[in-house]
Design a protein around this motif. Structure first.
Motif, PDB file in Angstrom:
ATOM      1  N   PRO A  44       4.469  26.055 -10.255  1.00 49.58           N
ATOM      2  CA  PRO A  44       5.425  25.757  -9.114  1.00 49.58           C
ATOM      3  C   PRO A  44       4.483  25.433  -7.727  1.00 49.58           C
ATOM      4  O   PRO A  44       5.031  24.463  -7.144  1.00 49.58           O
ATOM      5  N   LEU A  45       3.225  25.551  -7.589  1.00 53.07           N
ATOM      6  CA  LEU A  45       2.504  25.231  -6.657  1.00 53.07           C
ATOM      7  C   LEU A  45       2.068  23.801  -6.838  1.00 53.07           C
ATOM      8  O   LEU A  45       2.139  22.816  -5.844  1.00 53.07           O
ATOM      9  N   ILE A  46       1.691  23.432  -8.152  1.00 49.92           N
ATOM     10  CA  ILE A  46       1.239  22.176  -8.282  1.00 49.92           C
ATOM     11  C   ILE A  46       2.401  21.016  -7.988  1.00 49.92           C
ATOM     12  O   ILE A  46       2.163  20.025  -7.721  1.00 49.92           O
ATOM     13  N   TYR A  47       3.748  21.686  -8.470  1.00 48.35           N
ATOM     14  CA  TYR A  47       4.965  20.628  -8.301  1.00 48.35           C
ATOM     15  C   TYR A  47       5.376  20.560  -7.032  1.00 48.35           C
ATOM     16  O   TYR A  47       6.288  19.784  -6.775  1.00 48.35           O
ATOM     17  N   SER A  48       5.081  21.705  -6.190  1.00 47.39           N
ATOM     18  CA  SER A  48       5.872  21.612  -5.000  1.00 47.39           C
ATOM     19  C   SER A  48       5.162  21.381  -3.641  1.00 47.39           C
ATOM     20  O   SER A  48       5.572  20.805  -2.778  1.00 47.39           O
ATOM     21  N   LEU A  49       3.686  21.850  -3.623  1.00 47.70           N
ATOM     22  CA  LEU A  49       3.065  21.690  -2.453  1.00 47.70           C
ATOM     23  C   LEU A  49       2.895  20.244  -1.882  1.00 47.70           C
ATOM     24  O   LEU A  49       2.770  19.875  -0.762  1.00 47.70           O
ATOM     25  N   VAL A  55      -2.230  32.429 -15.553  1.00 44.69           N
ATOM     26  CA  VAL A  55      -2.527  31.856 -14.330  1.00 44.69           C
ATOM     27  C   VAL A  55      -1.801  30.527 -14.085  1.00 44.69           C
ATOM     28  O   VAL A  55      -1.374  30.081 -13.300  1.00 44.69           O
ATOM     29  N   VAL A  56      -1.824  29.697 -15.421  1.00 43.85           N
ATOM     30  CA  VAL A  56      -1.145  28.414 -15.390  1.00 43.85           C
ATOM     31  C   VAL A  56       0.211  28.489 -15.103  1.00 43.85           C
ATOM     32  O   VAL A  56       0.884  27.750 -14.251  1.00 43.85           O
ATOM     33  N   LEU A  57       1.013  29.578 -15.348  1.00 45.62           N
ATOM     34  CA  LEU A  57       2.426  29.810 -15.118  1.00 45.62           C
ATOM     35  C   LEU A  57       2.885  30.012 -13.548  1.00 45.62           C
ATOM     36  O   LEU A  57       3.823  29.649 -13.099  1.00 45.62           O
ATOM     37  N   LEU A  78      -1.603  16.421 -13.207  1.00 42.55           N
ATOM     38  CA  LEU A  78      -2.356  17.805 -13.081  1.00 42.55           C
ATOM     39  C   LEU A  78      -1.912  18.905 -13.921  1.00 42.55           C
ATOM     40  O   LEU A  78      -2.501  19.340 -14.588  1.00 42.55           O
ATOM     41  N   GLY A  79      -0.653  18.938 -13.801  1.00 41.49           N
ATOM     42  CA  GLY A  79      -0.007  19.814 -14.846  1.00 41.49           C
ATOM     43  C   GLY A  79      -0.082  19.699 -16.197  1.00 41.49           C
ATOM     44  O   GLY A  79      -0.614  20.458 -17.073  1.00 41.49           O
ATOM     45  N   VAL A  80      -0.047  18.448 -16.669  1.00 34.99           N
ATOM     46  CA  VAL A  80      -0.412  18.190 -17.916  1.00 34.99           C
ATOM     47  C   VAL A  80      -1.827  18.370 -18.471  1.00 34.99           C
ATOM     48  O   VAL A  80      -1.924  18.822 -19.359  1.00 34.99           O
ATOM     49  N   THR A  81      -2.740  17.829 -17.527  1.00 44.33           N
ATOM     50  CA  THR A  81      -4.085  17.870 -17.729  1.00 44.33           C
ATOM     51  C   THR A  81      -4.321  19.609 -18.128  1.00 44.33           C
ATOM     52  O   THR A  81      -5.178  20.114 -19.076  1.00 44.33           O
ATOM     53  N   ILE A  82      -3.940  20.330 -17.046  1.00 49.80           N
ATOM     54  CA  ILE A  82      -4.152  21.790 -17.225  1.00 49.80           C
ATOM     55  C   ILE A  82      -3.557  22.460 -18.443  1.00 49.80           C
ATOM     56  O   ILE A  82      -4.036  23.395 -19.298  1.00 49.80           O
ATOM     57  N   THR A 133       0.613  -1.164   0.283  1.00 52.66           N
ATOM     58  CA  THR A 133       0.034   0.124  -0.195  1.00 52.66           C
ATOM     59  C   THR A 133       0.843   1.151  -0.080  1.00 52.66           C
ATOM     60  O   THR A 133       0.557   2.092  -0.701  1.00 52.66           O
ATOM     61  N   SER A 134       1.986   1.326   0.824  1.00 49.97           N
ATOM     62  CA  SER A 134       2.898   2.486   0.901  1.00 49.97           C
ATOM     63  C   SER A 134       3.356   2.399  -0.470  1.00 49.97           C
ATOM     64  O   SER A 134       3.714   3.731  -0.986  1.00 49.97           O
ATOM     65  N   GLY A 135       3.802   1.399  -1.309  1.00 47.95           N
ATOM     66  CA  GLY A 135       4.346   1.611  -2.540  1.00 47.95           C
ATOM     67  C   GLY A 135       3.626   2.217  -3.494  1.00 47.95           C
ATOM     68  O   GLY A 135       3.816   3.083  -4.418  1.00 47.95           O
ATOM     69  N   LYS A 136       1.988   1.921  -3.598  1.00 53.71           N
ATOM     70  CA  LYS A 136       1.269   2.435  -4.156  1.00 53.71           C
ATOM     71  C   LYS A 136       0.896   4.029  -4.086  1.00 53.71           C
ATOM     72  O   LYS A 136       0.833   4.886  -4.989  1.00 53.71           O
ATOM     73  N   HIS A 137       1.048   4.214  -2.880  1.00 52.82           N
ATOM     74  CA  HIS A 137       0.767   5.749  -2.451  1.00 52.82           C
ATOM     75  C   HIS A 137       1.870   6.649  -2.823  1.00 52.82           C
ATOM     76  O   HIS A 137       1.740   7.798  -3.201  1.00 52.82           O
ATOM     77  N   LYS A 138       3.158   6.088  -3.065  1.00 45.29           N
ATOM     78  CA  LYS A 138       4.409   6.922  -3.140  1.00 45.29           C
ATOM     79  C   LYS A 138       4.306   7.148  -4.588  1.00 45.29           C
ATOM     80  O   LYS A 138       4.492   8.096  -5.285  1.00 45.29           O
ATOM     81  N   ALA A 139       3.980   5.922  -5.303  1.00 46.01           N
ATOM     82  CA  ALA A 139       3.981   6.111  -6.906  1.00 46.01           C
ATOM     83  C   ALA A 139       2.802   7.131  -7.356  1.00 46.01           C
ATOM     84  O   ALA A 139       3.029   7.856  -8.100  1.00 46.01           O
ATOM     85  N   PHE A 140       1.767   7.085  -6.765  1.00 50.14           N
ATOM     86  CA  PHE A 140       0.468   7.817  -7.106  1.00 50.14           C
ATOM     87  C   PHE A 140       0.894   9.409  -6.746  1.00 50.14           C
ATOM     88  O   PHE A 140       0.738  10.377  -7.387  1.00 50.14           O
ATOM     89  N   SER A 141       1.631   9.548  -5.476  1.00 50.92           N
ATOM     90  CA  SER A 141       1.946  10.734  -5.160  1.00 50.92           C
ATOM     91  C   SER A 141       3.314  11.365  -6.046  1.00 50.92           C
ATOM     92  O   SER A 141       3.066  12.588  -6.363  1.00 50.92           O
ATOM     93  N   THR A 142       4.065  10.561  -6.610  1.00 57.35           N
ATOM     94  CA  THR A 142       4.794  11.072  -7.360  1.00 57.35           C
ATOM     95  C   THR A 142       4.410  11.524  -8.915  1.00 57.35           C
ATOM     96  O   THR A 142       4.891  12.318  -9.264  1.00 57.35           O
ATOM     97  N   CYS A 143       3.344  11.069  -9.237  1.00 62.68           N
ATOM     98  CA  CYS A 143       2.666  11.135 -10.569  1.00 62.68           C
ATOM     99  C   CYS A 143       1.603  12.207 -10.485  1.00 62.68           C
ATOM    100  O   CYS A 143       1.404  12.932 -11.494  1.00 62.68           O
ATOM    101  N   ALA A 144       1.054  12.224  -9.410  1.00 58.50           N
ATOM    102  CA  ALA A 144      -0.121  13.321  -9.294  1.00 58.50           C
ATOM    103  C   ALA A 144       0.046  14.521  -9.660  1.00 58.50           C
ATOM    104  O   ALA A 144      -0.617  15.122 -10.509  1.00 58.50           O
ATOM    105  N   SER A 145       1.255  15.183  -9.216  1.00 62.72           N
ATOM    106  CA  SER A 145       1.471  16.635  -9.776  1.00 62.72           C
ATOM    107  C   SER A 145       1.532  16.898 -11.044  1.00 62.72           C
ATOM    108  O   SER A 145       1.274  17.886 -11.778  1.00 62.72           O
ATOM    109  N   HIS A 146       2.304  15.774 -11.592  1.00 65.62           N
ATOM    110  CA  HIS A 146       2.651  16.004 -13.248  1.00 65.62           C
ATOM    111  C   HIS A 146       1.411  15.811 -13.887  1.00 65.62           C
ATOM    112  O   HIS A 146       1.245  16.424 -14.836  1.00 65.62           O
TER     113      HIS A 146
END
Length: 315
Positions: free
Chosen positions: A287-292, A281-283, A246-250, A231-244
């Protein structure tokens, strides 16, 4: 004032965002605040990544270039927009207009390829973790970054070569707040059909190659995550990819809505709102998306502040 009887246009006139002087002042303060935040965020991100040895990894190498692109794009568009909000005459020279348009296209194309490189980096990190240091070598990272800039430079140069054949003989009023491809296409009095097709083809190919790379990478990542028992491995993987993701989608949503359409569908109000979101706005949000949600960036920022505080105490 906007009429011209020849094809040698010495300058253009940019359209106001609004006719109200009070609202223009509000826009000026808002855009200035967004620009300052964007500069501070992206410059700060680059500085932290450069100064912290623990962030000298492929993922943060690509992230620093994304911050550089966002900072550059914002600087290409926003300062001139701020100047026009304060002046009654929104003149911009022919050369300055096409220079602004060239760099906005160049930086936009580079963004597509950089996001693809980041997706591939995540794919290797999650699907081939044991071979990650070997595959994502310094050489490969430099090749991916250099290739992104070179391909974008070539595509944007082709665009500008085609655009140099345009003639502007009836009006020099650009119905937009900066020099963008779509409103200038609508302004040209020559047949731009071939140019439009070329622009759409180049843009579509770039977007599709990038989107396919991202989709295949995340398809493989999802397959790997589903096979992971931890479960921790899944969480870490999802956490790594989530910000990217979201950034790609926007980025893709705003870019597609803004550019991948014929000039006849151009609408002043709607496209100006979309462009403000895409160019400002996107710009600011990136940084917030990729760092928060990124603990390593937060820890690096804490270490940076502690070092500064320590240096002050020593003095």
């Amino acid at each position: 004032m906007g009429s011209r009887n020849n094809t040698n246009v010495p300058d253009f006139i940019l359209m106001r965002l609004t006719d109200s002087e009070e609202i223009q002042r509000v826009f000026f303060m808002l855009f200035l605040l967004i620009y300052l935040i964007t500069v501070l965020e992206n410059a700060g991100m680059i500085l932290i990544i450069c100064l912290d040895p623990q962030l000298h990894t492929p993922m943060y190498f690509f992230l620093s270039h994304l911050s550089f692109l966002d900072l550059s794009y914002s600087t290409v568009i926003t300062p001139k927009t701020l100047e026009n909000l304060l002046t009654s005459k929104k003149y911009v020279s022919f050369m300055s207009c096409f220079t602004q348009m060239y760099f906005s296209v160049f930086l936009g194309f580079t963004d597509f390829f950089l996001l693809s490189s980041m997706a591939y980096d995540h794919y290797v990190a999650i699907c081939n973790p044991l071979h990650y240091p070997v595959i994502m070598s310094v050489t490969l990272c430099c090749i991916l970054i250099t290739g992104s800039y070179l391909i974008a430079f070539t595509e944007s140069s082709v665009n500008i070569v085609y655009m140099n054949s345009w003639h502007f003989c009836s009006s020099n009023v650009i119905y937009h707040f900066f020099c963008d491809i779509t409103p200038i296409l609508a302004l040209s009095c020559t047949d731009t059909h071939d140019t439009e097709i070329m622009i759409v083809i180049l843009g579509s190919i770039t977007a599709m190659v990038s989107l396919i790379t991202i989709s295949v990478s995340y398809g493989s990542i999802l397959s790997t995550i589903l096979k992971t028992i931890s479960t921790s491995g899944k969480h870490k993987a999802f956490s790594t990819c989530a910000s990217h993701l979201l950034g790609v989608t926007i980025f893709y949503s705003s870019a597609t809505f803004t550019y991948l359409k014929p000039k006849l569908s151009y609408s002043l109000g709607r496209d100006q709102v979309a462009s403000v979101f895409y160019t400002m706005v996107v710009l600011m949000l990136n940084p917030l998306i990729y760092s928060l949600r990124n603990r390593e960036v937060k820890n690096a920022l804490i270490r940076f502040m502690q070092k500064r505080e320590g240096s002050r105490q020593l003095k």
